[in-house]
Design a protein around this motif. Structure first.
Motif, short mmCIF file in Angstrom:
data_model
loop_
_atom_site.label_atom_id
_atom_site.label_comp_id
_atom_site.label_asym_id
_atom_site.label_seq_id
_atom_site.Cartn_x
_atom_site.Cartn_y
_atom_site.Cartn_z
N LYS A 99 4.57 47.57 4.06
CA LYS A 99 5.19 46.89 5.20
C LYS A 99 5.36 45.39 4.95
CE LYS A 99 3.30 50.28 8.45
NZ LYS A 99 2.42 50.51 9.63
N ARG A 100 5.76 45.07 3.73
CA ARG A 100 6.07 43.69 3.42
C ARG A 100 7.31 43.26 4.22
NH1 ARG A 100 1.34 43.25 1.74
NH2 ARG A 100 0.83 43.35 -0.48
N ARG A 101 7.41 41.97 4.46
CA ARG A 101 8.53 41.46 5.24
C ARG A 101 9.44 40.58 4.38
NH1 ARG A 101 7.74 45.21 7.65
NH2 ARG A 101 6.89 45.47 9.75
N CYS A 136 13.53 36.08 12.12
CA CYS A 136 13.37 36.73 10.82
C CYS A 136 11.91 36.94 10.44
CB CYS A 136 14.03 35.90 9.73
SG CYS A 136 15.80 35.61 9.96
N LEU A 137 10.98 36.37 11.19
CA LEU A 137 9.58 36.38 10.78
C LEU A 137 9.01 37.79 10.66
CD1 LEU A 137 8.13 33.36 12.80
CD2 LEU A 137 8.93 33.42 10.43
N GLU A 138 9.44 38.69 11.50
CA GLU A 138 8.90 40.05 11.48
C GLU A 138 9.90 41.05 10.91
OE1 GLU A 138 5.85 40.87 12.14
OE2 GLU A 138 5.27 38.85 12.75
N LYS A 157 3.74 32.47 11.11
CA LYS A 157 2.81 33.57 11.36
C LYS A 157 3.18 34.83 10.57
CE LYS A 157 0.66 36.17 15.14
NZ LYS A 157 0.65 36.40 16.60
N ASN A 158 2.20 35.37 9.88
CA ASN A 158 2.29 36.65 9.17
C ASN A 158 3.29 36.67 8.01
OD1 ASN A 158 0.39 37.91 10.82
ND2 ASN A 158 1.93 38.50 12.33
N VAL A 159 3.76 35.50 7.57
CA VAL A 159 4.70 35.49 6.46
C VAL A 159 3.98 35.66 5.12
CG1 VAL A 159 6.30 34.05 5.14
CG2 VAL A 159 6.55 34.24 7.60
N PRO A 209 0.89 36.66 4.24
CA PRO A 209 0.18 37.92 3.95
C PRO A 209 1.12 39.07 3.61
CG PRO A 209 -0.68 36.91 5.95
CD PRO A 209 0.59 36.18 5.59
N ASN A 210 2.35 39.00 4.10
CA ASN A 210 3.28 40.13 3.97
C ASN A 210 4.51 39.78 3.14
OD1 ASN A 210 1.82 41.95 5.81
ND2 ASN A 210 2.34 40.41 7.35
N ILE A 211 4.33 38.90 2.17
CA ILE A 211 5.44 38.46 1.34
C ILE A 211 5.37 39.12 -0.03
CG2 ILE A 211 4.35 36.48 0.19
CD1 ILE A 211 6.87 34.84 0.92
N MET A 212 6.52 39.30 -0.66
CA MET A 212 6.55 39.78 -2.03
C MET A 212 7.38 38.83 -2.88
SD MET A 212 7.79 43.42 -3.70
CE MET A 212 9.42 42.95 -4.30
#
Length: 208
Positions: free
Chosen positions: A136-138, A51-53, A79-81, A83-86
Motif C-alpha cells: 500500500k505504498r503511495r 495527493c497525499l493518500e 503526513k504518511n508520505v 513511511p509509504n514512499i517507494m
C-alpha cells in the motif's frame, strides 16, 4: 529490523507499520542536513494535499546528491508520505551505506545500460505488483534523467542534436522507459486499475 523479522511472519501489517516509522525517522534525520547547511525549503505552486493518500508519481530533476536530502525535507512534514514512499534508484546504490535500508523498505534498484534495460523494466513492473501494491505504498519517486546532470549532459545534448531536439543546459532529456512501465502497470488506464474498479463495482452491486 532484523530483530523484528519474526514479526513479519506472524503479523506482517504490524511489521510494515513499524518499518515505516523507522524509515520516516531515518529520512527525517537526513532532511536536517539541508537545514543545518542553512537552506530553507519553500514550496510554491498548486495545493497537493489531495495527493497525499493517493498513488502519486513524483518526477524529480537530478542535479546532484543534494537533491535527495532536499526532497526528504519537502516530504518530511507531509503526513504518511515517507513511511509509504517507494524510491527508484540506480542499482549501484544497493551497495552503499543506505542500500540495506532501501532493500528492507522494498525500494527498487534499476539497472542502467542498453544491455539490461528491457530486463530491468520487466523487473520494475513485477516489483510494483509484488511490493508497491500489496504494501500500500503511495508516492513513488523517479529521476527520469537516469543520473546526475554532470554525467548525463553531454550524452543528452548529443542525442538532442541527432534527433533535432533542443539542447538543454540545466536538465537532461528524460528517459521514458520506467515512466511508461509505471503508467502501464498502475496508471489510470492500466489493466490493474481497471480490474480494481471492476472489483469495486461488483462489491457495491453485491452490497446493494
Amino acid at each position: 529490523m532484523l530483530t523484528l523479522w519474526p514479526l513479519r511472519k506472524f503479523n506482517s501489517e504490524v511489521y510494515w507499520k513499524i518499518e515505516g516509522y523507522f524509515f520516516h525517522w531515518l529520512l527525517a534525520m537526513v532532511s536536517l542536513w539541508s537545514y543545518s547547511a542553512g537552506y530553507d525549503i519553500v514550496e510554491v505552486g498548486d495545493d497537493i494535499s489531495d495527493c497525499l493518500e493517493e498513488k502519486t508519481l513524483i518526477i524529480a530533476n537530478h542535479q546532484s546528491t543534494a537533491d535527495v536530502p532536499l526532497l526528504f525535507a519537502c516530504f518530511n512534514p507531509k503526513k504518511n508520505v515517507l513511511p509509504n514512499i517507494m524510491w527508484i534508484m540506480d542499482s549501484l546504490f544497493k551497495y552503499t551505506n543506505f542500500g540495506i535500508v532501501s532493500v528492507l523498505h522494498k525500494d527498487f534498484f534499476i539497472m542502467s545500460g542498453k544491455a539490461k534495460r528491457d530486463q530491468s523494466l520487466q523487473h520494475l513492473a513485477k516489483h510494483i505488483i509484488d511490493a508497491y501494491v500489496p504494501l500500500k505504498r503511495r508516492w513513488m519517486v523517479l529521476f527520469p534523467e537516469g543520473g546526475f546532470l554532470r554525467k548525463r549532459k553531454a550524452v543528452s545534448q548529443k542525442y538532442a542534436e541527432k534527433m533535432n531536439l533542443p539542447k538543454l543546459e540545466n536538465v537532461s532529456l528524460p528517459r521514458v522507459g520506467a515512466m511508461q512501465v509505471i503508467m502501464d502497470t498502475i496508471g489510470p488506464n492500466s489493466t490493474f486499475n481497471n480490474n480494481a474498479n471492476m472489483t469495486a463495482k461488483t462489491d457495491n452491486n453485491s452490497t446493494g
